[in-house]
Design a protein around this motif. Structure first.
Motif, PDB file in Angstrom:
ATOM      1  N   TRP A  20      -6.795   1.653  -6.107  1.00 40.99           N
ATOM      2  CA  TRP A  20      -7.516   2.856  -5.673  1.00 40.99           C
ATOM      3  C   TRP A  20      -7.742   2.885  -4.157  1.00 40.99           C
ATOM      4  CZ3 TRP A  20      -6.591   2.782 -10.506  1.00 40.99           C
ATOM      5  CH2 TRP A  20      -6.714   3.951 -11.250  1.00 40.99           C
ATOM      6  N   ASP A  21      -7.364   1.821  -3.452  1.00 40.21           N
ATOM      7  CA  ASP A  21      -7.616   1.778  -2.013  1.00 40.21           C
ATOM      8  C   ASP A  21      -6.677   2.671  -1.203  1.00 40.21           C
ATOM      9  OD1 ASP A  21      -9.895   0.089  -1.390  1.00 40.21           O
ATOM     10  OD2 ASP A  21      -8.774  -1.536  -2.312  1.00 40.21           O
ATOM     11  N   ARG A  22      -5.587   3.117  -1.799  1.00 42.80           N
ATOM     12  CA  ARG A  22      -4.671   4.039  -1.107  1.00 42.80           C
ATOM     13  C   ARG A  22      -4.384   5.226  -2.031  1.00 42.80           C
ATOM     14  NH1 ARG A  22      -1.556   1.295   2.939  1.00 42.80           N
ATOM     15  NH2 ARG A  22      -3.067   0.037   4.109  1.00 42.80           N
ATOM     16  N   ASP A  23      -4.401   6.444  -1.477  1.00 39.65           N
ATOM     17  CA  ASP A  23      -4.216   7.643  -2.299  1.00 39.65           C
ATOM     18  C   ASP A  23      -2.853   7.673  -2.975  1.00 39.65           C
ATOM     19  OD1 ASP A  23      -6.746   8.597  -1.768  1.00 39.65           O
ATOM     20  OD2 ASP A  23      -6.113   9.928  -0.141  1.00 39.65           O
ATOM     21  N   SER A  24      -1.800   7.241  -2.255  1.00 41.52           N
ATOM     22  CA  SER A  24      -0.460   7.279  -2.854  1.00 41.52           C
ATOM     23  C   SER A  24      -0.359   6.318  -4.034  1.00 41.52           C
ATOM     24  CB  SER A  24       0.608   6.932  -1.812  1.00 41.52           C
ATOM     25  OG  SER A  24       0.455   5.604  -1.335  1.00 41.52           O
ATOM     26  N   GLN A  25      -1.012   5.165  -3.903  1.00 39.93           N
ATOM     27  CA  GLN A  25      -1.028   4.206  -5.014  1.00 39.93           C
ATOM     28  C   GLN A  25      -1.770   4.790  -6.207  1.00 39.93           C
ATOM     29  OE1 GLN A  25      -2.927   0.977  -2.717  1.00 39.93           O
ATOM     30  NE2 GLN A  25      -1.250  -0.307  -3.404  1.00 39.93           N
ATOM     31  N   LYS A  26      -2.914   5.372  -5.937  1.00 42.85           N
ATOM     32  CA  LYS A  26      -3.730   5.946  -7.013  1.00 42.85           C
ATOM     33  C   LYS A  26      -2.939   7.022  -7.760  1.00 42.85           C
ATOM     34  CE  LYS A  26      -7.265   8.547  -5.895  1.00 42.85           C
ATOM     35  NZ  LYS A  26      -8.638   8.965  -5.494  1.00 42.85           N
ATOM     36  N   GLU A  27      -2.277   7.885  -7.018  1.00 40.85           N
ATOM     37  CA  GLU A  27      -1.471   8.935  -7.630  1.00 40.85           C
ATOM     38  C   GLU A  27      -0.392   8.332  -8.522  1.00 40.85           C
ATOM     39  OE1 GLU A  27       0.926  12.961  -6.177  1.00 40.85           O
ATOM     40  OE2 GLU A  27       0.875  11.214  -4.846  1.00 40.85           O
ATOM     41  N   ALA A  28       0.227   7.251  -8.040  1.00 41.26           N
ATOM     42  CA  ALA A  28       1.291   6.605  -8.798  1.00 41.26           C
ATOM     43  C   ALA A  28       0.787   6.006 -10.104  1.00 41.26           C
ATOM     44  CB  ALA A  28       1.957   5.522  -7.940  1.00 41.26           C
ATOM     45  N   VAL A  29      -0.335   5.299 -10.045  1.00 40.98           N
ATOM     46  CA  VAL A  29      -0.812   4.641 -11.267  1.00 40.98           C
ATOM     47  C   VAL A  29      -1.424   5.643 -12.253  1.00 40.98           C
ATOM     48  CG1 VAL A  29      -1.106   2.400 -10.175  1.00 40.98           C
ATOM     49  CG2 VAL A  29      -3.029   3.965 -10.235  1.00 40.98           C
ATOM     50  N   LEU A  30      -2.010   6.721 -11.755  1.00 36.00           N
ATOM     51  CA  LEU A  30      -2.492   7.761 -12.667  1.00 36.00           C
ATOM     52  C   LEU A  30      -1.318   8.380 -13.420  1.00 36.00           C
ATOM     53  CD1 LEU A  30      -5.265   9.472 -10.504  1.00 36.00           C
ATOM     54  CD2 LEU A  30      -5.613   8.077 -12.551  1.00 36.00           C
ATOM     55  N   LYS A  31      -0.196   8.548 -12.733  1.00 30.85           N
ATOM     56  CA  LYS A  31       1.013   9.035 -13.401  1.00 30.85           C
ATOM     57  C   LYS A  31       1.467   8.052 -14.467  1.00 30.85           C
ATOM     58  CE  LYS A  31       4.762  11.442 -14.165  1.00 30.85           C
ATOM     59  NZ  LYS A  31       4.698  12.734 -14.900  1.00 30.85           N
ATOM     60  N   ALA A  32       1.444   6.758 -14.148  1.00 24.10           N
ATOM     61  CA  ALA A  32       1.842   5.744 -15.121  1.00 24.10           C
ATOM     62  C   ALA A  32       0.931   5.778 -16.344  1.00 24.10           C
ATOM     63  CB  ALA A  32       1.826   4.358 -14.479  1.00 24.10           C
ATOM     64  N   MET A  33      -0.370   5.966 -16.125  1.00 22.78           N
ATOM     65  CA  MET A  33      -1.303   6.084 -17.249  1.00 22.78           C
ATOM     66  C   MET A  33      -0.910   7.252 -18.153  1.00 22.78           C
ATOM     67  SD  MET A  33      -5.065   5.493 -15.553  1.00 22.78           S
ATOM     68  CE  MET A  33      -5.695   3.873 -15.126  1.00 22.78           C
ATOM     69  N   ASP A  34      -0.604   8.391 -17.531  1.00 22.90           N
ATOM     70  CA  ASP A  34      -0.241   9.580 -18.308  1.00 22.90           C
ATOM     71  C   ASP A  34       1.028   9.339 -19.118  1.00 22.90           C
ATOM     72  OD1 ASP A  34      -2.407  10.990 -17.336  1.00 22.90           O
ATOM     73  OD2 ASP A  34      -1.270  12.011 -15.761  1.00 22.90           O
ATOM     74  N   VAL A  35       2.026   8.714 -18.498  1.00 16.79           N
ATOM     75  CA  VAL A  35       3.288   8.452 -19.187  1.00 16.79           C
ATOM     76  C   VAL A  35       3.067   7.503 -20.366  1.00 16.79           C
ATOM     77  CG1 VAL A  35       5.581   7.417 -18.955  1.00 16.79           C
ATOM     78  CG2 VAL A  35       4.688   8.910 -17.146  1.00 16.79           C
ATOM     79  N   ALA A  36       2.263   6.463 -20.146  1.00 18.08           N
ATOM     80  CA  ALA A  36       1.973   5.517 -21.232  1.00 18.08           C
ATOM     81  C   ALA A  36       1.357   6.248 -22.432  1.00 18.08           C
ATOM     82  CB  ALA A  36       1.045   4.419 -20.733  1.00 18.08           C
ATOM     83  N   HIS A  37       0.357   7.068 -22.168  1.00 23.14           N
ATOM     84  CA  HIS A  37      -0.306   7.774 -23.265  1.00 23.14           C
ATOM     85  C   HIS A  37       0.612   8.800 -23.922  1.00 23.14           C
ATOM     86  CE1 HIS A  37      -4.614   6.657 -21.812  1.00 23.14           C
ATOM     87  NE2 HIS A  37      -4.190   5.835 -22.746  1.00 23.14           N
ATOM     88  N   GLY A  46       0.797  -1.214   0.000  1.00 23.81           N
ATOM     89  CA  GLY A  46       0.000   0.000   0.000  1.00 23.81           C
ATOM     90  C   GLY A  46       0.828   1.262   0.000  1.00 23.81           C
ATOM     91  N   GLU A  47       2.153   1.105   0.099  1.00 22.67           N
ATOM     92  CA  GLU A  47       3.052   2.260   0.143  1.00 22.67           C
ATOM     93  C   GLU A  47       3.688   2.563  -1.208  1.00 22.67           C
ATOM     94  OE1 GLU A  47       5.703   1.245   3.333  1.00 22.67           O
ATOM     95  OE2 GLU A  47       4.078   1.205   4.815  1.00 22.67           O
ATOM     96  N   LEU A  48       3.268   1.865  -2.265  1.00 22.18           N
ATOM     97  CA  LEU A  48       3.753   2.209  -3.605  1.00 22.18           C
ATOM     98  C   LEU A  48       3.438   3.673  -3.874  1.00 22.18           C
ATOM     99  CD1 LEU A  48       4.894   0.706  -6.279  1.00 22.18           C
ATOM    100  CD2 LEU A  48       2.579   1.113  -7.128  1.00 22.18           C
ATOM    101  N   ALA A  49       4.424   4.421  -4.349  1.00 26.28           N
ATOM    102  CA  ALA A  49       4.261   5.862  -4.507  1.00 26.28           C
ATOM    103  C   ALA A  49       4.847   6.319  -5.842  1.00 26.28           C
ATOM    104  CB  ALA A  49       4.935   6.587  -3.346  1.00 26.28           C
ATOM    105  N   LEU A  50       4.707   7.610  -6.114  1.00 22.82           N
ATOM    106  CA  LEU A  50       5.195   8.179  -7.368  1.00 22.82           C
ATOM    107  C   LEU A  50       6.646   7.806  -7.655  1.00 22.82           C
ATOM    108  CD1 LEU A  50       3.758  11.824  -7.504  1.00 22.82           C
ATOM    109  CD2 LEU A  50       3.447  10.030  -9.217  1.00 22.82           C
TER     110      LEU A  50
END
Length: 328
Positions: free
Chosen positions: A160-177, A135-139
């Motif tokens: 989506w259960d942890r805010d830091s995780q969500k922030e990290a994966v949203l960043k990954a989505m942006d980088v992929a696109h 749950g501590e995966l972060a940017l």
């Protein structure tokens, strides 16, 4: 050609799998068929009460990455473990099956995550998950170079259960696109959909290129009673979606076509990992240039193998199985 077909990002978890009777679930306030997040004390209490169990590296996206590797594909994985014994086990296991994994281990904070997977006689699995270090995966753990080198970045809804995780994966989505690559999301669990419905609808309709869900999850997403109603709600927005329906097989929707593929015959022992391995087969096929029908057939085959035994990772070489069973 990209270095990786699929980058999977998710909760790095060691699964502890045991067969139990129905009354065990009631005794420990477990909702059958769900994934519930629990604290360390609850996890320890369930573990102490469990019958003999099998410990294996798991986590939804980790299972998908392992499945892709078993099919002969090139997969990478991002997920957080602690620098402890279970963290070492997880890191060894995922690398040993051929998955590229370099996420730094945590040296402070919570221990490596565990999931108590309780399998009842009807083969349904009920999970009590202590997120711990995952749950501590972060940017800072998102290696943008790896994202840019993968055809598809695949993310589990549990993030989506942890805010830091969500922030990290949203960043990954942006980088992929930004690099012209695809983003894939699995809805993970109907209870997960209940928690984050509005955000998931926005993702599905605006940021996701390839969606994975089962029938219960897609009905929950749109809060409808029937599968047909859910598909009609999804259809105007979908780029590509693969919806699994257990023994009824799966339905694949794109903007141009709809494909229905039957389930691959098997003996049902444990449903843990079925959706994860379906996604593995489908994504391996898709990134290998297969037709949508063959992608779904590969997904069904991989899912059928994993539900034929305890545990969420394949026990045979899926590449050979696909060649023998499907000629793919």
């Amino acid at each position: 050609m990209s270095d990786f077909q699929v980058l999977c990002i998710g909760n790095a978890i060691v699964d502890i799998v045991a067969r139990v009777e129905e009354d065990f679930l009631a005794e420990h306030d477990c909702v059958k068929g769900s994934m519930m997040l629990v604290e360390a004390e609850t996890s320890a209490r369930i573990y102490d009460a469990m019958p003999p169990a099998v410990e294996r590296s798991g986590g939804s996206a980790g299972n998908t990455a392992a499945g892709i590797a078993s099919l002969g594909g090139k997969a990478a994985y991002m997920g957080k473990v602690h620098d402890d014994q279970l963290g070492a086990v997880f890191s060894h296991d995922i690398r040993a099956v051929g998955v590229h994994y370099q996420t730094p281990r945590a040296t402070e904070g919570a221990p490596t995550a565990t999931s108590m997977i309780l399998v009842t006689p009807d083969a349904q699995r009920t999970m009590s998950t202590y997120l711990g270090a995952c749950g501590e995966l972060a940017l800072a753990d998102i290696d943008e170079d790896i994202v840019a080198r993968a055809d598809v970045t695949y993310i589990e809804g549990y993030m989506w259960d942890r805010d830091s995780q969500k922030e990290a994966v949203l960043k990954a989505m942006d980088v992929a696109h930004e690099h012209g690559k695809l983003v894939s999301l699995t809805l993970s669990d109907s209870f997960c959909v209940d928690r984050f419905r509005a955000e998931f609808v926005d993702l599905v309709e605006g940021r996701v290129d390839i969606l994975f869900a089962n029938e219960a999850e897609i009905k929950s997403l749109y809060q409808v009673e029937t599968f047909d109603e859910a598909i009609e709600r999804l259809r105007p927005h979908v780029k590509l979606a693969a919806i699994t329906r257990s023994e009824k097989g799966s339905v694949v929707l794109s903007q141009d076509e709809s494909v229905t593929v039957p389930a691959h015959p098997t003996s049902l022992v444990d449903t843990t990992g079925a959706g994860d391995l379906y996604a593995a087969g489908f994504l391996h096929g898709y990134t290998s240039g297969k037709s949508l029908e063959d992608c779904a057939r590969l997904g069904s085959l991989a899912a059928s193998e994993v539900i034929s035994h305890l545990g969420a990772r394949p026990e045979v070489n899926l590449k050979k199985l696909a060649a023998d069973e499907l000629g793919l």
